[in-house]
Design a protein around this motif. Structure first.
Motif, PDB file in Angstrom:
ATOM      1  N   PRO A 236      -7.829   1.793   0.652  1.00  0.00           N
ATOM      2  CA  PRO A 236      -7.332   0.510   1.162  1.00  0.00           C
ATOM      3  C   PRO A 236      -8.376  -0.313   1.916  1.00  0.00           C
TER       4      PRO A 236
ATOM      5  N   LYS B 295      -3.542   6.897   0.953  1.00  0.00           N
ATOM      6  CA  LYS B 295      -3.369   5.855  -0.049  1.00  0.00           C
ATOM      7  C   LYS B 295      -4.654   5.717  -0.843  1.00  0.00           C
TER       8      LYS B 295
ATOM      9  N   TYR C 135       0.759  -1.239   0.000  1.00  0.00           N
ATOM     10  CA  TYR C 135       0.000   0.000   0.000  1.00  0.00           C
ATOM     11  C   TYR C 135       0.796   1.299   0.000  1.00  0.00           C
TER      12      TYR C 135
ATOM     13  N   LEU D 113      -6.354   4.208  -5.006  1.00  0.00           N
ATOM     14  CA  LEU D 113      -6.221   3.685  -6.358  1.00  0.00           C
ATOM     15  C   LEU D 113      -7.238   4.452  -7.202  1.00  0.00           C
TER      16      LEU D 113
ATOM     17  N   MET E 112      -2.702   0.851  -6.414  1.00  0.00           N
ATOM     18  CA  MET E 112      -2.709   1.440  -5.077  1.00  0.00           C
ATOM     19  C   MET E 112      -1.355   2.115  -4.841  1.00  0.00           C
TER      20      MET E 112
END
Length: 128
Positions: free
Chosen positions: A84, A105, A27, A107, A63
Motif C-alpha cells: 500500500p 495488504k 485496501y 497486490l 490490492m
C-alpha cells in the motif's frame, strides 16, 4: 412529498460518497471476492480458511488483505508484492516450501515463466 424525496436523495448521495472515500474499500478487500480468478476457498471453519491460489505467468491481482497465515507452495513461484505504501518486495519460493505470512495488504504479480500454485491457510482469531 418533494421534501421527503429530496431528503432521501441527499441521504443516499452521502452514503454513496462515504462508501467511495472509505479507506477500507481501497485496501482491506477479501481476495476471494475481488479476484475469484486466482483465489478459491477449499475449506473453511471457525478457526481457519484454506485458499488455493493459482497464477499464470505475468498475471496480477488487485490490492487485497490476508490475516496471519501459512503458505505451502505447490510449485516454484516468483512474485512481486506491491504494498500500500507503493513499495514492492520480490518473493521467490520453491516447490514444497512452507512459510509463515504475517497479516497484511498487498497486490501480487507473478514474475515467473510458468504457472504457480499454493495453498494458503489463513488463521482466524477467536473471540474471547
Amino acid at each position: 412529498m418533494k421534501k421527503i424525496i429530496s431528503s432521501i436523495g441527499i441521504t443516499m448521495s452521502a452514503m454513496v460518497l462515504m462508501a467511495l472515500i472509505s479507506p477500507t474499500n481501497a485496501y482491506a478487500q477479501d481476495p476471494t471476492e475481488v479476484d475469484a480468478k486466482h483465489y478459491k476457498v477449499e475449506f473453511e471453519n471457525d478457526q481457519v480458511r484454506v485458499l488455493r491460489i493459482s497464477y499464470g505467468p505475468g498475471e496480477a491481482s488487485v490490492m487485497h488483505e490476508h490475516p496471519n497465515a501459512v503458505a505451502v507452495f505447490l510449485t516454484d513461484a516468483a512474485t512481486e508484492m506491491n504494498l500500500p505504501d507503493e513499495s514492492s518486495v520480490e518473493d521467490i519460493r520453491k516447490f514444497g516450501e512452507a512459510v509463515w505470512t504475517p497479516s497484511g495488504k498487498h497486490l501480487p504479480k507473478s514474475k515467473g515463466d510458468s504457472p504457480s500454485e499454493l495453498i494458503l491457510v489463513e488463521l482466524k482469531t477467536k473471540s474471547e
